[in-house]
Design a protein around this motif. Structure first.
Motif, PDB file in Angstrom:
ATOM      1  N   VAL A  86      -0.597  11.724  -7.016  1.00  0.00           N
ATOM      2  CA  VAL A  86      -1.060  10.570  -7.804  1.00  0.00           C
ATOM      3  C   VAL A  86      -0.021  10.100  -8.818  1.00  0.00           C
ATOM      4  O   VAL A  86       0.314   8.908  -8.862  1.00  0.00           O
ATOM      5  CB  VAL A  86      -2.407  10.894  -8.481  1.00  0.00           C
ATOM      6  N   PRO A  87       0.540  10.976  -9.676  1.00  0.00           N
ATOM      7  CA  PRO A  87       1.576  10.488 -10.604  1.00  0.00           C
ATOM      8  C   PRO A  87       2.788   9.896  -9.900  1.00  0.00           C
ATOM      9  O   PRO A  87       3.342   8.876 -10.351  1.00  0.00           O
ATOM     10  CB  PRO A  87       1.952  11.747 -11.405  1.00  0.00           C
ATOM     11  N   LEU A  88       3.220  10.536  -8.789  1.00  0.00           N
ATOM     12  CA  LEU A  88       4.367   9.998  -8.057  1.00  0.00           C
ATOM     13  C   LEU A  88       4.055   8.622  -7.486  1.00  0.00           C
ATOM     14  O   LEU A  88       4.905   7.714  -7.536  1.00  0.00           O
ATOM     15  CB  LEU A  88       4.763  10.959  -6.934  1.00  0.00           C
ATOM     16  N   GLN A  89       2.864   8.460  -6.953  1.00  0.00           N
ATOM     17  CA  GLN A  89       2.490   7.168  -6.383  1.00  0.00           C
ATOM     18  C   GLN A  89       2.429   6.084  -7.453  1.00  0.00           C
ATOM     19  O   GLN A  89       2.943   4.976  -7.272  1.00  0.00           O
ATOM     20  CB  GLN A  89       1.136   7.265  -5.683  1.00  0.00           C
ATOM     21  N   VAL A  90       1.808   6.394  -8.596  1.00  0.00           N
ATOM     22  CA  VAL A  90       1.694   5.405  -9.672  1.00  0.00           C
ATOM     23  C   VAL A  90       3.072   5.062 -10.230  1.00  0.00           C
ATOM     24  O   VAL A  90       3.381   3.880 -10.464  1.00  0.00           O
ATOM     25  CB  VAL A  90       0.771   5.944 -10.783  1.00  0.00           C
ATOM     26  N   ALA A  91       3.925   6.067 -10.436  1.00  0.00           N
ATOM     27  CA  ALA A  91       5.262   5.809 -10.956  1.00  0.00           C
ATOM     28  C   ALA A  91       6.084   4.977  -9.976  1.00  0.00           C
ATOM     29  O   ALA A  91       6.782   4.024 -10.372  1.00  0.00           O
ATOM     30  CB  ALA A  91       5.970   7.130 -11.250  1.00  0.00           C
ATOM     31  N   PHE A  92       6.014   5.313  -8.693  1.00  0.00           N
ATOM     32  CA  PHE A  92       6.778   4.578  -7.686  1.00  0.00           C
ATOM     33  C   PHE A  92       6.288   3.136  -7.568  1.00  0.00           C
ATOM     34  O   PHE A  92       7.091   2.208  -7.472  1.00  0.00           O
ATOM     35  CB  PHE A  92       6.667   5.280  -6.335  1.00  0.00           C
ATOM     36  N   SER A  93       4.965   2.945  -7.603  1.00  0.00           N
ATOM     37  CA  SER A  93       4.426   1.585  -7.512  1.00  0.00           C
ATOM     38  C   SER A  93       4.826   0.754  -8.732  1.00  0.00           C
ATOM     39  O   SER A  93       5.076  -0.449  -8.613  1.00  0.00           O
ATOM     40  CB  SER A  93       2.900   1.630  -7.387  1.00  0.00           C
ATOM     41  N   ALA A 112       4.713  -9.002   0.261  1.00  0.00           N
ATOM     42  CA  ALA A 112       3.739  -8.896   1.348  1.00  0.00           C
ATOM     43  C   ALA A 112       4.054  -7.711   2.251  1.00  0.00           C
ATOM     44  O   ALA A 112       3.159  -6.965   2.662  1.00  0.00           O
ATOM     45  CB  ALA A 112       3.719 -10.188   2.160  1.00  0.00           C
ATOM     46  N   ALA A 113       5.336  -7.516   2.563  1.00  0.00           N
ATOM     47  CA  ALA A 113       5.726  -6.432   3.470  1.00  0.00           C
ATOM     48  C   ALA A 113       5.426  -5.062   2.868  1.00  0.00           C
ATOM     49  O   ALA A 113       4.954  -4.153   3.566  1.00  0.00           O
ATOM     50  CB  ALA A 113       7.208  -6.554   3.805  1.00  0.00           C
ATOM     51  N   LEU A 114       5.682  -4.904   1.575  1.00  0.00           N
ATOM     52  CA  LEU A 114       5.446  -3.615   0.936  1.00  0.00           C
ATOM     53  C   LEU A 114       3.965  -3.330   0.715  1.00  0.00           C
ATOM     54  O   LEU A 114       3.586  -2.185   0.448  1.00  0.00           O
ATOM     55  CB  LEU A 114       6.190  -3.556  -0.406  1.00  0.00           C
ATOM     56  N   PHE A 115       3.143  -4.353   0.840  1.00  0.00           N
ATOM     57  CA  PHE A 115       1.700  -4.158   0.699  1.00  0.00           C
ATOM     58  C   PHE A 115       1.048  -3.733   2.013  1.00  0.00           C
ATOM     59  O   PHE A 115      -0.079  -3.242   2.018  1.00  0.00           O
ATOM     60  CB  PHE A 115       1.049  -5.447   0.188  1.00  0.00           C
ATOM     61  N   VAL A 116       1.761  -3.893   3.122  1.00  0.00           N
ATOM     62  CA  VAL A 116       1.198  -3.603   4.445  1.00  0.00           C
ATOM     63  C   VAL A 116       0.688  -2.166   4.578  1.00  0.00           C
ATOM     64  O   VAL A 116      -0.398  -1.945   5.110  1.00  0.00           O
ATOM     65  CB  VAL A 116       2.226  -3.923   5.547  1.00  0.00           C
ATOM     66  N   PRO A 117       1.430  -1.133   4.109  1.00  0.00           N
ATOM     67  CA  PRO A 117       0.905   0.235   4.250  1.00  0.00           C
ATOM     68  C   PRO A 117      -0.466   0.427   3.640  1.00  0.00           C
ATOM     69  O   PRO A 117      -1.286   1.184   4.169  1.00  0.00           O
ATOM     70  CB  PRO A 117       1.970   1.084   3.535  1.00  0.00           C
ATOM     71  N   SER A 118      -0.737  -0.259   2.526  1.00  0.00           N
ATOM     72  CA  SER A 118      -2.064  -0.131   1.909  1.00  0.00           C
ATOM     73  C   SER A 118      -3.128  -0.844   2.724  1.00  0.00           C
ATOM     74  O   SER A 118      -4.296  -0.452   2.706  1.00  0.00           O
ATOM     75  CB  SER A 118      -2.035  -0.697   0.487  1.00  0.00           C
ATOM     76  N   LEU A 119      -2.743  -1.891   3.446  1.00  0.00           N
ATOM     77  CA  LEU A 119      -3.707  -2.570   4.319  1.00  0.00           C
ATOM     78  C   LEU A 119      -4.124  -1.658   5.460  1.00  0.00           C
ATOM     79  O   LEU A 119      -5.285  -1.663   5.888  1.00  0.00           O
ATOM     80  CB  LEU A 119      -3.105  -3.864   4.866  1.00  0.00           C
ATOM     81  N   GLU A 172       1.664   4.879   0.474  1.00  0.00           N
ATOM     82  CA  GLU A 172       0.565   3.918   0.396  1.00  0.00           C
ATOM     83  C   GLU A 172       0.384   3.444  -1.052  1.00  0.00           C
ATOM     84  O   GLU A 172      -0.646   3.637  -1.682  1.00  0.00           O
ATOM     85  CB  GLU A 172      -0.720   4.566   0.910  1.00  0.00           C
ATOM     86  N   PHE A 173       1.426   2.811  -1.587  1.00  0.00           N
ATOM     87  CA  PHE A 173       1.446   2.428  -2.997  1.00  0.00           C
ATOM     88  C   PHE A 173       1.089   0.961  -3.222  1.00  0.00           C
ATOM     89  O   PHE A 173       1.092   0.491  -4.370  1.00  0.00           O
ATOM     90  CB  PHE A 173       2.848   2.676  -3.574  1.00  0.00           C
ATOM     91  N   GLY A 174       0.765   0.230  -2.190  1.00  0.00           N
ATOM     92  CA  GLY A 174       0.612  -1.223  -2.282  1.00  0.00           C
ATOM     93  C   GLY A 174      -0.434  -1.695  -3.268  1.00  0.00           C
ATOM     94  O   GLY A 174      -0.203  -2.648  -4.037  1.00  0.00           O
ATOM     95  N   SER A 175      -1.610  -1.070  -3.279  1.00  0.00           N
ATOM     96  CA  SER A 175      -2.684  -1.544  -4.156  1.00  0.00           C
ATOM     97  C   SER A 175      -2.300  -1.393  -5.624  1.00  0.00           C
ATOM     98  O   SER A 175      -2.535  -2.297  -6.444  1.00  0.00           O
ATOM     99  CB  SER A 175      -3.976  -0.779  -3.866  1.00  0.00           C
ATOM    100  N   SER A 176      -1.711  -0.259  -5.992  1.00  0.00           N
ATOM    101  CA  SER A 176      -1.262  -0.066  -7.372  1.00  0.00           C
ATOM    102  C   SER A 176      -0.142  -1.044  -7.718  1.00  0.00           C
ATOM    103  O   SER A 176      -0.077  -1.561  -8.845  1.00  0.00           O
ATOM    104  CB  SER A 176      -0.777   1.371  -7.583  1.00  0.00           C
ATOM    105  N   MET A 177       0.729  -1.301  -6.763  1.00  0.00           N
ATOM    106  CA  MET A 177       1.837  -2.225  -6.996  1.00  0.00           C
ATOM    107  C   MET A 177       1.327  -3.622  -7.337  1.00  0.00           C
ATOM    108  O   MET A 177       1.818  -4.270  -8.269  1.00  0.00           O
ATOM    109  CB  MET A 177       2.733  -2.290  -5.758  1.00  0.00           C
ATOM    110  N   VAL A 178       0.333  -4.096  -6.597  1.00  0.00           N
ATOM    111  CA  VAL A 178      -0.216  -5.436  -6.836  1.00  0.00           C
ATOM    112  C   VAL A 178      -0.845  -5.518  -8.229  1.00  0.00           C
ATOM    113  O   VAL A 178      -0.683  -6.522  -8.941  1.00  0.00           O
ATOM    114  CB  VAL A 178      -1.250  -5.786  -5.743  1.00  0.00           C
TER     115      VAL A 178
END
Length: 299
Positions: A86-93, A112-119, A172-178
């Protein structure tokens, strides 16, 4: 001419907001509220799809905590997964969101491309793909072989298996990134310009301007991703074949709950596990919110 009473009552019912909310309320009661209450009730029984159900009190909870080593292992595996993933994902996003917040050619395409894994989400296809990436031989080992490095047996070695799923979590960092992108857009540019005029470097502006303003969003993403990670099931089930192998290193909490409920048909025990997980998630959420008050600017 006055409207008949029955017709007037019908029109009054149709115009009521409860009429439009009725399908949602029925669905909530039938498919959520009643099953939740029922699972709480049977968590105090030895229910196993048989008519010989007996009330056992806190026996299921006592067995879980004191007499079930696989339950402790499931807690340990899930705890490691959450603590690192979780911390790695949030930091990376957050890093990716900062990079994509700048204006450059093709920025919308990259977002859009980086959000695809979360889709794709926690699907069976993604789990199968990941098993091909870290398989033996797999994409990772093939790439290492080009440089003369012999790769490990990632998915079949208890020392490394959990970390391959942590890597999948980070991917799968797309949702946090957005969410971070939306928050970055709300930061007043005047603050950053003023800091730059005062001679603040990019790191100083990020540390003392951007990060404090993003603190509430960081807390939100930590809580949401913690809840999501605690419910991880599909990836562990597919990669381990539903057993938690190798050596129970992929025995996630929800996977063990599934084994107890739908393989061993110990639904009372599985319900007790579900309620225990709910309490743990609630306590973890409370601690994150409590600690967040110390470093979140509430002004």
């Amino acid at each position: 001419m006055p409207m008949p009473r029955r017709r007037a009552a019908w029109f009054s019912l149709v115009e009521s907001p409860w009429f439009f909310m009725a399908p949602w309320l029925v669905g909530i009661l039938a498919f959520m509220a009643l099953p939740i209450v029922w699972s709480f009730v049977i968590s105090f029984t030895n229910y196993s799809f048989s008519p010989n159900t007996q009330f056992v009190g806190l026996s299921n909870y006592q067995t879980m905590l004191f007499n079930d080593p696989r339950f402790i292992q499931a807690l340990r595996v899930t705890g490691i997964y959450i603590f690192f993933g979780v911390p790695l994902q949030v930091a990376f996003s957050l890093l990716v969101a900062i990079a994509l917040n700048k204006r450059f050619a093709g920025a919308d395409f990259y977002r859009a491309a980086l959000f695809v894994p979360s889709l794709l989400g926690a699907s069976v296809a993604v789990a199968v793909l990941w098993s091909q990436v870290f398989g033996n031989p797999g994409i990772v080992n093939s790439a290492l072989a080009v440089f003369g490095i012999k790769g490990a047996n990632w998915l079949n070695d208890p020392r490394y298996a959990i970390y391959t799923l942590i890597a999948l979590r980070v991917w799968e960092f797309g949702s946090s990134m957005v969410i971070f992108l939306a928050a970055l857009r709300q930061i007043p540019k005047e603050l950053l310009e003023a800091a730059a005029i005062d001679g603040a470097t990019s790191w100083v502006r990020f540390r003392f301007v951007v990060l404090p303003l993003l603190a509430p969003v960081v807390v939100f993403n930590l809580i949401m991703q913690m809840i999501s990670a605690s419910q991880t099931f599909t990836q562990a089930y597919v990669i381990s074949g539903g057993t938690g192998a190798p050596a129970n290193s992929l025995l996630f909490y929800t996977l063990y709950l599934y084994q107890k409920g739908f393989s061993n048909f110990q639904m009372g025990y599985a319900s007790a596990m579900a309620w225990f997980l709910l309490v743990v998630i609630g306590c973890a959420t409370f601690l994150i919110l409590k600690s967040g008050r110390r470093w979140v600017n509430n002004d």
